[in-house]
Design a protein around this motif. Structure first.
Motif, PDB file in Angstrom:
ATOM      1  N   GLU A 190     -42.204 -28.845  41.886  1.00 30.28           N
ATOM      2  CA  GLU A 190     -42.719 -28.562  40.541  1.00 30.28           C
ATOM      3  C   GLU A 190     -42.486 -27.096  40.222  1.00 30.28           C
ATOM      4  OE1 GLU A 190     -44.353 -30.988  38.833  1.00 30.28           O
ATOM      5  OE2 GLU A 190     -44.164 -32.399  40.488  1.00 30.28           O
ATOM      6  N   ILE A 191     -42.286 -26.801  38.941  1.00 30.81           N
ATOM      7  CA  ILE A 191     -42.129 -25.402  38.551  1.00 30.81           C
ATOM      8  C   ILE A 191     -43.519 -24.800  38.373  1.00 30.81           C
ATOM      9  CG2 ILE A 191     -41.209 -23.831  36.812  1.00 30.81           C
ATOM     10  CD1 ILE A 191     -38.852 -25.598  36.552  1.00 30.81           C
ATOM     11  N   ASN A 192     -44.043 -24.256  39.473  1.00 32.72           N
ATOM     12  CA  ASN A 192     -45.371 -23.668  39.459  1.00 32.72           C
ATOM     13  C   ASN A 192     -45.239 -22.154  39.386  1.00 32.72           C
ATOM     14  OD1 ASN A 192     -46.569 -26.210  39.923  1.00 32.72           O
ATOM     15  ND2 ASN A 192     -46.174 -26.011  42.094  1.00 32.72           N
ATOM     16  N   LEU A 193     -45.396 -21.606  38.197  1.00 29.93           N
ATOM     17  CA  LEU A 193     -45.256 -20.155  38.040  1.00 29.93           C
ATOM     18  C   LEU A 193     -46.308 -19.661  37.065  1.00 29.93           C
ATOM     19  CD1 LEU A 193     -41.393 -19.963  37.618  1.00 29.93           C
ATOM     20  CD2 LEU A 193     -42.667 -18.918  39.487  1.00 29.93           C
ATOM     21  N   GLU A 194     -46.714 -18.403  37.260  1.00 26.72           N
ATOM     22  CA  GLU A 194     -47.676 -17.856  36.320  1.00 26.72           C
ATOM     23  C   GLU A 194     -46.941 -17.379  35.071  1.00 26.72           C
ATOM     24  OE1 GLU A 194     -50.617 -15.197  37.936  1.00 26.72           O
ATOM     25  OE2 GLU A 194     -51.050 -14.492  35.914  1.00 26.72           O
ATOM     26  N   PRO A 195     -47.231 -17.987  33.914  1.00 23.78           N
ATOM     27  CA  PRO A 195     -46.412 -17.735  32.724  1.00 23.78           C
ATOM     28  C   PRO A 195     -46.431 -16.292  32.206  1.00 23.78           C
ATOM     29  CG  PRO A 195     -48.288 -19.167  32.228  1.00 23.78           C
ATOM     30  CD  PRO A 195     -48.240 -19.029  33.691  1.00 23.78           C
ATOM     31  N   PHE A 196     -47.523 -15.570  32.436  1.00 24.94           N
ATOM     32  CA  PHE A 196     -47.644 -14.234  31.829  1.00 24.94           C
ATOM     33  C   PHE A 196     -47.101 -13.129  32.715  1.00 24.94           C
ATOM     34  CE2 PHE A 196     -51.344 -16.872  30.659  1.00 24.94           C
ATOM     35  CZ  PHE A 196     -50.948 -17.165  29.363  1.00 24.94           C
ATOM     36  N   GLU A 197     -46.765 -13.503  33.936  1.00 28.90           N
ATOM     37  CA  GLU A 197     -46.245 -12.522  34.894  1.00 28.90           C
ATOM     38  C   GLU A 197     -44.768 -12.232  34.590  1.00 28.90           C
ATOM     39  OE1 GLU A 197     -47.622 -10.401  37.423  1.00 28.90           O
ATOM     40  OE2 GLU A 197     -48.385 -12.179  38.436  1.00 28.90           O
ATOM     41  N   THR A 198     -44.303 -11.020  34.925  1.00 34.17           N
ATOM     42  CA  THR A 198     -42.866 -10.770  34.772  1.00 34.17           C
ATOM     43  C   THR A 198     -42.140 -11.305  36.009  1.00 34.17           C
ATOM     44  OG1 THR A 198     -42.867  -8.635  35.893  1.00 34.17           O
ATOM     45  CG2 THR A 198     -43.314  -8.618  33.522  1.00 34.17           C
ATOM     46  N   VAL A 199     -40.842 -11.533  35.832  1.00 35.56           N
ATOM     47  CA  VAL A 199     -40.029 -12.062  36.927  1.00 35.56           C
ATOM     48  C   VAL A 199     -40.154 -11.146  38.148  1.00 35.56           C
ATOM     49  CG1 VAL A 199     -37.660 -12.497  37.667  1.00 35.56           C
ATOM     50  CG2 VAL A 199     -38.418 -13.234  35.401  1.00 35.56           C
ATOM     51  N   PHE A 200     -39.998  -9.862  37.917  1.00 31.89           N
ATOM     52  CA  PHE A 200     -39.992  -8.935  39.047  1.00 31.89           C
ATOM     53  C   PHE A 200     -41.326  -8.951  39.798  1.00 31.89           C
ATOM     54  CE2 PHE A 200     -40.391  -4.985  41.290  1.00 31.89           C
ATOM     55  CZ  PHE A 200     -39.141  -4.806  41.844  1.00 31.89           C
ATOM     56  N   SER A 201     -42.424  -8.866  39.062  1.00 32.57           N
ATOM     57  CA  SER A 201     -43.688  -8.763  39.789  1.00 32.57           C
ATOM     58  C   SER A 201     -44.039 -10.081  40.467  1.00 32.57           C
ATOM     59  CB  SER A 201     -44.815  -8.263  38.889  1.00 32.57           C
ATOM     60  OG  SER A 201     -45.053  -9.183  37.871  1.00 32.57           O
ATOM     61  N   SER A 202     -43.594 -11.187  39.891  1.00 37.82           N
ATOM     62  CA  SER A 202     -43.838 -12.471  40.532  1.00 37.82           C
ATOM     63  C   SER A 202     -43.102 -12.564  41.874  1.00 37.82           C
ATOM     64  CB  SER A 202     -43.395 -13.596  39.601  1.00 37.82           C
ATOM     65  OG  SER A 202     -43.569 -14.833  40.218  1.00 37.82           O
ATOM     66  N   VAL A 203     -41.855 -12.100  41.884  1.00 40.24           N
ATOM     67  CA  VAL A 203     -41.060 -12.165  43.116  1.00 40.24           C
ATOM     68  C   VAL A 203     -41.603 -11.164  44.136  1.00 40.24           C
ATOM     69  CG1 VAL A 203     -38.749 -11.886  44.085  1.00 40.24           C
ATOM     70  CG2 VAL A 203     -39.043 -13.011  41.885  1.00 40.24           C
TER      71      VAL A 203
ATOM     72  N   LEU B   4     -30.420 -13.201  37.952  1.00 42.51           N
ATOM     73  CA  LEU B   4     -31.670 -13.042  37.201  1.00 42.51           C
ATOM     74  C   LEU B   4     -31.983 -11.576  36.925  1.00 42.51           C
ATOM     75  CD1 LEU B   4     -34.077 -15.524  39.016  1.00 42.51           C
ATOM     76  CD2 LEU B   4     -33.402 -15.653  36.624  1.00 42.51           C
ATOM     77  N   LEU B   5     -31.079 -10.704  37.369  1.00 42.84           N
ATOM     78  CA  LEU B   5     -31.408  -9.281  37.316  1.00 42.84           C
ATOM     79  C   LEU B   5     -31.691  -8.804  35.892  1.00 42.84           C
ATOM     80  CD1 LEU B   5     -31.901  -6.966  39.165  1.00 42.84           C
ATOM     81  CD2 LEU B   5     -29.507  -6.299  38.954  1.00 42.84           C
ATOM     82  N   ASP B   6     -30.916  -9.323  34.939  1.00 46.34           N
ATOM     83  CA  ASP B   6     -31.133  -8.877  33.553  1.00 46.34           C
ATOM     84  C   ASP B   6     -32.438  -9.414  32.964  1.00 46.34           C
ATOM     85  OD1 ASP B   6     -29.897 -11.371  33.810  1.00 46.34           O
ATOM     86  OD2 ASP B   6     -29.231 -11.334  31.729  1.00 46.34           O
ATOM     87  N   LYS B   7     -33.082 -10.333  33.683  1.00 44.17           N
ATOM     88  CA  LYS B   7     -34.341 -10.908  33.185  1.00 44.17           C
ATOM     89  C   LYS B   7     -35.541 -10.324  33.919  1.00 44.17           C
ATOM     90  CE  LYS B   7     -32.396 -14.025  30.524  1.00 44.17           C
ATOM     91  NZ  LYS B   7     -32.536 -13.967  29.072  1.00 44.17           N
ATOM     92  N   LYS B   8     -35.313  -9.312  34.722  1.00 45.20           N
ATOM     93  CA  LYS B   8     -36.371  -8.940  35.661  1.00 45.20           C
ATOM     94  C   LYS B   8     -37.665  -8.500  34.997  1.00 45.20           C
ATOM     95  CE  LYS B   8     -35.167  -4.185  37.133  1.00 45.20           C
ATOM     96  NZ  LYS B   8     -36.357  -3.388  37.061  1.00 45.20           N
ATOM     97  N   ASP B   9     -37.587  -7.940  33.795  1.00 40.90           N
ATOM     98  CA  ASP B   9     -38.820  -7.507  33.134  1.00 40.90           C
ATOM     99  C   ASP B   9     -39.320  -8.510  32.098  1.00 40.90           C
ATOM    100  OD1 ASP B   9     -39.037  -5.105  34.591  1.00 40.90           O
ATOM    101  OD2 ASP B   9     -37.417  -4.261  33.379  1.00 40.90           O
ATOM    102  N   ASN B  10     -38.663  -9.661  32.037  1.00 33.19           N
ATOM    103  CA  ASN B  10     -39.113 -10.690  31.090  1.00 33.19           C
ATOM    104  C   ASN B  10     -40.317 -11.438  31.633  1.00 33.19           C
ATOM    105  OD1 ASN B  10     -36.455 -10.002  30.229  1.00 33.19           O
ATOM    106  ND2 ASN B  10     -36.382 -11.923  29.089  1.00 33.19           N
ATOM    107  N   LYS B  11     -41.187 -11.843  30.725  1.00 32.48           N
ATOM    108  CA  LYS B  11     -42.281 -12.722  31.144  1.00 32.48           C
ATOM    109  C   LYS B  11     -41.696 -14.093  31.475  1.00 32.48           C
ATOM    110  CE  LYS B  11     -46.443 -10.807  29.372  1.00 32.48           C
ATOM    111  NZ  LYS B  11     -46.444 -10.104  28.084  1.00 32.48           N
TER     112      LYS B  11
END
Ligand SMILES: Nc1ncnc2c1ncn2[C@@H]1O[C@H](COP(=O)(O)OP(=O)(O)OP(=O)(O)O)[C@@H](O)[C@H]1O
Ligand SMILES: [Mg+2]
Lengths: 253, 308
Positions: free
Chosen positions: B86-99, B124-131
């Motif tokens: 399942e895609i279990n991810l916190e939606p409001f977190e940014t990609v970088f901080s989630s990883v 995914l590098l260009d998305k690193k600061d995206n929520k």
């Protein structure tokens, strides 16, 4: 002990708090100010003094306790319920950490947030009333212990809750009434004798009384009894958490 | 070399009493890619969850890198990366901080360069600061993979990594998996796409109703169990198979212009030579012949059908 993981959880929870810092800051300041206007100024002007302090000052410890207890409980319960709800709990369960480290991270963060709000209310109160804290260290000690113990309680609620209604249930049905009836806004000596006896079954009375003692040096019940009460409450929460740790209750299938 | 994951007599019953795994035994070798195939509800996710510590085994033992997942869970789990179904991810977190969070949970010191490297690997590098909530489904799935790789795992579990991913991205993922294998990571993946198992796995396990039906080297599996078919195109229409050919496993196509002969490649004799001679004797003119090997899909469907 995986300290790095504890710190990771703690910081990530604090980040969530600071993301909504205005909200976290404004709402306690606003509600405290309202309490002062309504209870301190409007009603308080008709009550001279309670136990030798002005009514406005008298309600400060109770007000702080009210916010700290509800904030600690709701922060901690939401903190652990949220990953359960959105499914990210898989990460906590498959990481090389044990349950107590998870508790330390979430409860530590929830207690810090509650403490932060308690301090904000205290500072706000200074703008409305003259306050002198007689036992500042005891005051901080009581405050911190309350933050931690109610965060532990909140954590247990978050683990237990199966939906958002249940998450709200205990704070709404148990904690708020107990705090309101626990002498936040009055001294229990102001009650008829029969009700005084009933009130002594309310554990929150001991916390508020002890906390008020650290401000004004007077209390409804002995300070030793207050300390014992909060120690017992913390021990009970820790014991329950130890049991969850052992059995995996509501966490690991 | 001892197996990197070793599962012995593993059974798992859920609270309701449902037995999702029944006495599973499986050894996973260092550095291989093993694909677990099985229909919905077969127990693939349960097996992975039990290895990774999300569910507790009812009986049996599991070791990862020689460490028991129950008694030495820290050492065992430190080696594991898990990409859930399942895609279990916190939606409001940014990609970088989630990883970065995932890395911290495994007790590893913060290392931004390493996280960026993983994100680059997964485009995914260009998305690193995206929520995370602003990403597409395929990107989210890659974030899950990045989270699993953040602590440099030795064994990677991928639970249906390419479900709902378009063809191009699926090929990209296969490349990522191949790259990980090259860097020495052992990979266990589950999939419903047989061509996926065929394309990237070294070994294939088939699981159904909580039991492992077979685990075999992919090539062996296909030669051993593979049925080959010989398709014969005839010059003239044939209304019925002539009597002298009745002894062969022949099938006449409705158009009357094709015959199909099935044979087992593991058999000692395929019977092709005699068949061709007999065809000639019967006076049939052949226009063309071709052979077809049955795919893994046919094998899989056959196996699962047998157990239902
Ligand atoms: N938490 C649970 N409680 C009770 N039963 C469960 C639970 N999780 C899974 N099951 C049951 O266990 C069986 C195996 O489920 P599992 O998720 O492992 O299957 P799967 O092979 O991963 O299927 P899919 O391909 O659909 O992902 C199913 O019958 C399922 O209903
Ligand atoms: Mg599954």
């Amino acid at each position: 002990m995986n300290l790095n993981a504890v710190l990771t959880i703690y910081l990530s929870e604090m980040r969530r708090f600071f993301r909504t810092i205005t909200q976290s800051f404004v709402s306690p300041v606003l509600s405290t100010s309202l309490y002062f206007v309504v209870f301190g100024a409007a009603i308080g002007s008709r009550i001279d003094q309670v136990e030798g302090v002005s009514y406005g000052a008298f309600i400060v410890p109770g007000l702080i306790m009210l916010s700290v207890m509800t904030q600690a409980t709701s922060n901690a319960s939401f903190g652990i319920y949220f990953p359960k709800f959105i499914g990210t709990i898989y990460e906590l369960l498959s990481a090389p950490i044990n349950f107590l480290e998870i508790v330390a991270g979430y409860v530590g963060a929830a207690a810090t947030k509650a403490l932060f709000i308690g301090v904000i209310i205290l500072v706000t109160a200074y703008f409305f009333v003259d306050l002198e804290i007689q036992h500042p260290f005891a005051m901080m000690g009581f405050l911190i212990l309350t933050c931690i113990s109610f965060s532990l309680l909140g954590f247990i609620i978050g683990i237990w809750a199966g939906n958002f209604e249940q998450l709200q249930l205990i704070p709404l049905l148990v904690i708020t009434p107990l705090v309101f009836l626990g002498g936040s806004f009055y001294s229990i000596t102001m009650l008829p004798p029969a009700w005084q006896t009933v009130t002594l079954f309310n554990p929150v009375v001991y916390l508020i009384s002890g906390f008020r003692w650290s401000f004004f040096g007077t209390a409804d019940v002995g300070i030793g009894v207050s300390l014992l009460a909060i120690a017992l409450f913390t021990a009970a929460c820790l014991g329950f958490i130890g049991w969850i740790f052992k059995t995996g209750w509501r966490i690991r299938q | 070399m001892p197996p990197v994951v070793s599962i012995k007599n593993l059974s798992k019953s859920y609270a309701g009493g449902f037995e999702a795994l029944k006495d599973v035994n499986l050894d996973i070798e260092e550095g291989e890619i093993i694909a677990l195939l099985g229909p919905n509800g077969a127990g693939k996710t349960t097996l992975i969850s039990t290895i990774c510590g999300i569910t507790v085994p009812s009986s049996g033992t599991i070791t990862v890198g020689g460490h028991d997942t129950q008694t030495a869970f820290r050492a065992a789990r430190s080696l594991i990366g898990l990409v859930p179904q399942e895609i279990n991810l916190e939606p409001f977190e940014t990609v970088f901080s989630s990883v970065s969070f995932s890395r911290g949970l495994f007790g590893k010191r913060r290392d931004d360069a390493r996280i960026e490297e993983v994100l680059r690997q997964l485009s995914l590098l260009d998305k690193k600061d995206n929520k995370i909530m602003t990403l597409s489904g395929g990107m989210k799935r890659r974030v899950l993979i990045a989270k699993a790789l953040a602590h440099e795992p030795h064994v990677l579990f991928l639970d249906e990594p390419t479900a709902g991913v378009d063809v191009e991205l699926r090929k990209d993922m296969w490349e990522v998996v191949a790259g990980l294998k090259a860097s020495g990571v052992t990979i266990i993946l589950t999939t419903h796409y047989i061509e996926e198992a065929e394309a990237i796995a070294d070994r294939i396990g088939v699981i159904n109703k909580g039991e492992i039906l077979l685990v075999q080297n992919k090539a062996d599996l296909m030669t051993q169990m593979g049925q080959k078919k010989l398709r014969i195109e005839l010059a003239d229409r044939l209304d019925a198979i002539p009597a002298p050919l009745a002894g062969y496993d022949l099938e006449r196509a409705d158009d009357g212009l094709h015959l199909t002969y099935s044979y087992d490649t593991s058999g000692e004799r395929t019977g092709i030579t005699t068949l061709l001679t007999d065809l000639q004797k019967a006076g049939l003119q052949m226009k063309d012949i071709q052979t077809e090997q049955s795919s893994l899909e046919d094998i899989f469907v056959g196996l699962v059908k047998e157990t239902t």
